[in-house]
Write an enzyme that holds these catalytic residues in place. Sequence first.
Site, PDB file in Angstrom:
ATOM      1  N   HIS A   6      50.802  -1.905  19.951  1.00 25.75           N
ATOM      2  CA  HIS A   6      49.416  -1.788  20.438  1.00 25.75           C
ATOM      3  C   HIS A   6      48.670  -3.113  20.452  1.00 25.75           C
ATOM      4  O   HIS A   6      47.461  -3.111  20.684  1.00 25.75           O
ATOM      5  CB  HIS A   6      48.619  -0.810  19.584  1.00 25.75           C
ATOM      6  N   LYS A  39      32.679  -0.090  21.228  1.00 26.63           N
ATOM      7  CA  LYS A  39      34.049  -0.345  20.775  1.00 26.63           C
ATOM      8  C   LYS A  39      33.939  -1.151  19.489  1.00 26.63           C
ATOM      9  O   LYS A  39      32.844  -1.593  19.121  1.00 26.63           O
ATOM     10  CB  LYS A  39      34.832  -1.129  21.839  1.00 26.63           C
ATOM     11  N   ARG A  40      35.059  -1.341  18.794  1.00 28.83           N
ATOM     12  CA  ARG A  40      35.010  -2.174  17.600  1.00 28.83           C
ATOM     13  C   ARG A  40      34.458  -3.564  17.951  1.00 28.83           C
ATOM     14  O   ARG A  40      34.652  -4.060  19.059  1.00 28.83           O
ATOM     15  CB  ARG A  40      36.422  -2.302  16.998  1.00 28.83           C
ATOM     16  N   LYS A  48      36.947  -8.981  22.256  1.00 34.41           N
ATOM     17  CA  LYS A  48      36.307  -7.982  23.130  1.00 34.41           C
ATOM     18  C   LYS A  48      35.012  -8.526  23.748  1.00 34.41           C
ATOM     19  O   LYS A  48      34.455  -7.936  24.656  1.00 34.41           O
ATOM     20  CB  LYS A  48      36.026  -6.700  22.343  1.00 34.41           C
ATOM     21  N   THR A  56      40.883   2.400  25.904  1.00 36.12           N
ATOM     22  CA  THR A  56      40.858   3.819  26.292  1.00 36.12           C
ATOM     23  C   THR A  56      39.421   4.280  26.537  1.00 36.12           C
ATOM     24  O   THR A  56      39.196   5.235  27.277  1.00 36.12           O
ATOM     25  CB  THR A  56      41.510   4.703  25.211  1.00 36.12           C
ATOM     26  N   LYS A  97      37.515   6.880  29.450  1.00 38.44           N
ATOM     27  CA  LYS A  97      36.535   7.945  29.201  1.00 38.44           C
ATOM     28  C   LYS A  97      35.320   7.754  30.099  1.00 38.44           C
ATOM     29  O   LYS A  97      34.815   8.701  30.701  1.00 38.44           O
ATOM     30  CB  LYS A  97      36.112   7.941  27.723  1.00 38.44           C
TER      31      LYS A  97
HETATM   32  C1  26Q Z   1      47.240  -3.134   9.810  1.00 34.84           C
HETATM   33  C2  26Q Z   1      47.572  -3.576   8.555  1.00 34.84           C
HETATM   34  C3  26Q Z   1      46.695  -3.457   7.481  1.00 34.84           C
HETATM   35  C4  26Q Z   1      45.462  -2.855   7.715  1.00 34.84           C
HETATM   36  C5  26Q Z   1      45.127  -2.411   8.978  1.00 34.84           C
HETATM   37  C6  26Q Z   1      46.016  -2.551  10.028  1.00 34.84           C
HETATM   38  C7  26Q Z   1      45.654  -2.066  11.370  1.00 34.84           C
HETATM   39  C8  26Q Z   1      44.956  -0.892  11.536  1.00 34.84           C
HETATM   40  C9  26Q Z   1      44.589  -0.445  12.793  1.00 34.84           C
HETATM   41  C10 26Q Z   1      46.001  -2.776  12.515  1.00 34.84           C
HETATM   42  C11 26Q Z   1      45.633  -2.320  13.782  1.00 34.84           C
HETATM   43  C12 26Q Z   1      44.917  -1.141  13.934  1.00 34.84           C
HETATM   44  C13 26Q Z   1      44.490  -0.613  15.216  1.00 34.84           C
HETATM   45  C14 26Q Z   1      44.738  -1.146  16.392  1.00 34.84           C
HETATM   46  C15 26Q Z   1      44.220  -0.580  17.630  1.00 34.84           C
HETATM   47  O1  26Q Z   1      43.421   0.350  17.626  1.00 34.84           O
HETATM   48  N1  26Q Z   1      44.653  -1.082  18.783  1.00 34.84           N
HETATM   49  C16 26Q Z   1      44.206  -0.562  20.049  1.00 34.84           C
HETATM   50  O2  26Q Z   1      45.101   0.460  20.431  1.00 34.84           O
HETATM   51  C17 26Q Z   1      44.636   1.131  21.592  1.00 34.84           C
HETATM   52  C18 26Q Z   1      45.577   2.283  21.879  1.00 34.84           C
HETATM   53  O3  26Q Z   1      46.788   1.823  22.365  1.00 34.84           O
HETATM   54  C19 26Q Z   1      44.519   0.170  22.762  1.00 34.84           C
HETATM   55  O4  26Q Z   1      43.935   0.861  23.841  1.00 34.84           O
HETATM   56  C20 26Q Z   1      43.660  -1.037  22.397  1.00 34.84           C
HETATM   57  O5  26Q Z   1      43.704  -1.984  23.431  1.00 34.84           O
HETATM   58  C21 26Q Z   1      44.164  -1.654  21.094  1.00 34.84           C
HETATM   59  O6  26Q Z   1      43.293  -2.695  20.695  1.00 34.84           O
END
Ligand code: 26Q
Length: 833
Positions: free
Chosen positions: A376, A567-568, A573, A675, A679
């Site tokens: 991702h 978004k975050r 971004k 995503t 929406k």
């Molecule tokens: C990893 C290690 C330790 C702590 C946290 C994490 C961690 C947690 C969540 C790393 C990444 C995430 C989330 C990533 C994320 O949401 N990515 C998004 O995924 C979407 C679905 O595929 C995409 O549409 C977005 O582009 C992407 O940013």
Amino acid sequence: MPHRRFKKSNPVSSLSDLQDLGMTAKEIEDDIKRYYGHRLGRDESCKSVHYVYEALSLVVSDRLIERWKKTYKAYKKEDCKKAYYLSMEFLMGRTLSNAMLNLGIDDAVAQATYDLGLDLEELTDVEPDAGLGNGGLGRLAACFIDSCATLQLPVTGYGLRYEYGMFSQTIVNGEQVEEPDHWLRNGNVWEIQRLEYTQRIKFGGRTESHIDENGNKRSCWVDTHDILAVPFDTPIPGYQNGTVNTLRLWKATATEVFDLQEFNAGDYAESVAAKNSAENITMVLYPNDANENGKALRLRQQYLLASASLQDVLELWVGRHGYDFSEFAAKNCFQLNDTHPSIAVAELMRLLMDIYGLAWDEAWKITRSTMAYTNHTLLPEALERWSVNLFKQLLPRLMEIIFDINVLFLAEVSIRWPGDRERISRMSLIEEGDEQHVRMAYLAIVGSYSVNGVAELHSKLLQQGLFNDFYELWPEKFNNKTNGVTPRRWLAACNPELAGLITETIGDGWIRDLSLLKKLELYVDDKAFCKRWYAVQQGAKQKLIDFKKQEMNIDVNVNALFDVQVKRIHEYKRQLLNVLHVIHLYDRIKRGDTANWTARCVLIGGKAAPGYFMAKRIIKLINNIANVINHDPDVGDKLKLIFMPNYRVSGMEKICPGADLSEQISTAGKEASGTGNMKFMMNGALTIGTLDGANIEIREEVGDDNFFLFGLTEDQVESLRHHYDPVAIINQDEDLQRVMNFLECGHFNQFEPGIFDGIISSLKSPHDPWVTIADFRSFVEAQKRVEVAYQDKDRWTKMSIINTANSGKFSTDRTITEYNNELWKLTPVSVPK
Ligand code: 26Q
């Protein structure tokens, strides 16, 4: 005569033989009353809406559980292949409205609550979000399991039952303040605890090896500190098809109340504390959506998920097929949601060898044909790496297995590229350096039969960049699965007015087959239809205004352009680019350059990771600018800037119906897919965006005329890096100079000197990875095209219809159909109604 009631041979089966529950308004009304009065013991003196919500939810839950059992029986009878979606995050949001819609009792419930004098919207609004995720990746998992149930595919979601989900955000003096999200405080009617499926998880200890009777080396993992994983199941209903799948979330608990050894040694307090440390494992979701490296608790969480889920699946297998694993890979597969659960590769090896006695080759063959990995992110800082020392300490047996996998893998590499030492060190699962690290993405690639990205561009960049060595070795493993969103939650449920108009016009087939929305294009020149479309959009905007007004006491004109970025908060971004444009508009107003002005309301929302300093400063900047602009009498209705606190799933359900313009403005090549963009499009908003992630495919679907494109392409961004000179760009652009001047003179931080210096210098740095300044001019020009289009109401309405009409591709039903046809190969199972 009570003794005559159990005359059947199996009393439990006669107990289970229930009559189907009624689905009419009257039956539902009676049930609500019964739950409220008898089960919850409330009466007219109770002032809390919560118990009415709970009574209604129990009524709905009963009807889900009925179908859940039938689904389980149907799967059992078919003995079909199953897929398991392993994810550290399931961002489910609220359940009640979605469950009513998917059961097809939304109208009956509306009638029942009306007859009882209740406000259904008020009831659904008291449900807390299940915020067990950060953002896109977690919400994708939730949309996926909705689509799997709707497509009647036997898929189970496995995740963690965090006691505290994503923190709740408040804004104090313009700054983000985090509050813990105790979402289970009032209980959770949707889950069922299943102690009978508890699993034991090992940590720590050491390994011992011996030679077995066949002369093979065997390892034992001993002296471990075990904990228990207790599953909680939530029903996941398909759309009006009788299927109800399962989301199984694990909660960590202690094995015994006290560790007896420590207890006998007199360490009473220590043994009670040990119980607590076991329960800490699933206490809280890590609130950063990029890697937070090295935290032992996070590794424990990941291992708990992988181990408990795999043990669960293997136990089910052995229960039905005995110890013959020859068909296991043909009947099971695991989709890994990023590298977070990728320790599953090594854990499946361990279980198959150490517990079930398989030899390495057999276990490896099974593992490599059951695991599939979804990436991702391309950001290198977000790739997970775990210190080998930590790994050895916490999971010694797994570390051994990873070393063994690596030796065999590197042997494969050196056969393919003899003598290419450089490549071997690049591809090794172990990164050398001051300290050794395990590269989790590489473990996932080596242990899987599939590696996919989440949009065309992203998958291409994985193959050409990040994972190029692996792509050269195994091109056949790599593929793309462009993301989607579920149209049940993201159109039918969240925007009933628009959904109603669509259904009246083209029928309701679109809810299961979103490509049917294309039929709406037949009506773009139908004046009466366009008028109604416009009226629905304006209604949704008014509803959003009323909602925000009650929350934030701010007045907005419904005719203003609603320009939304939620978004975050992340530098890539580029909320900052949005803010630069807002300052530019403010500057124009102050200069009196307002001929033909388009009133605009810019809405920004999102959470910053608590440790991400720059992202938190960006929130502060947005709030400070909002404070100046919204109180300046020269500005008035022409421009508003609003930061919406605590953006979450239920927030998006209120926001996306009321948006005119969707901001998707990441630096090209950085947003894997996005995503939220889908929406907004589905709900008829127009996109202003870069050629990044799924924006590219959105533009392909709606056509260039219905998308506001701007900015550098991914290639251009990469070649610019060598000679990027933001200061020169600023000096050549008078508007941008003025914008920077507003920031630099402290106009938005008069009593807080210097607080935005870090932001200013990052924008002006030739090393700014997000090249924000480079895209400013192009962004402003695109915004002007937006304004011209918006001023022509008929043209805008037409473009809005075309956006909805062409959003069919972005249903997760399409995405999941691709996962299934190409990777999982499951057969849909119909469930008798
Ligand atoms: C990893 C290690 C330790 C702590 C946290 C994490 C961690 C947690 C969540 C790393 C990444 C995430 C989330 C990533 C994320 O949401 N990515 C998004 O995924 C979407 C679905 O595929 C995409 O549409 C977005 O582009 C992407 O940013």
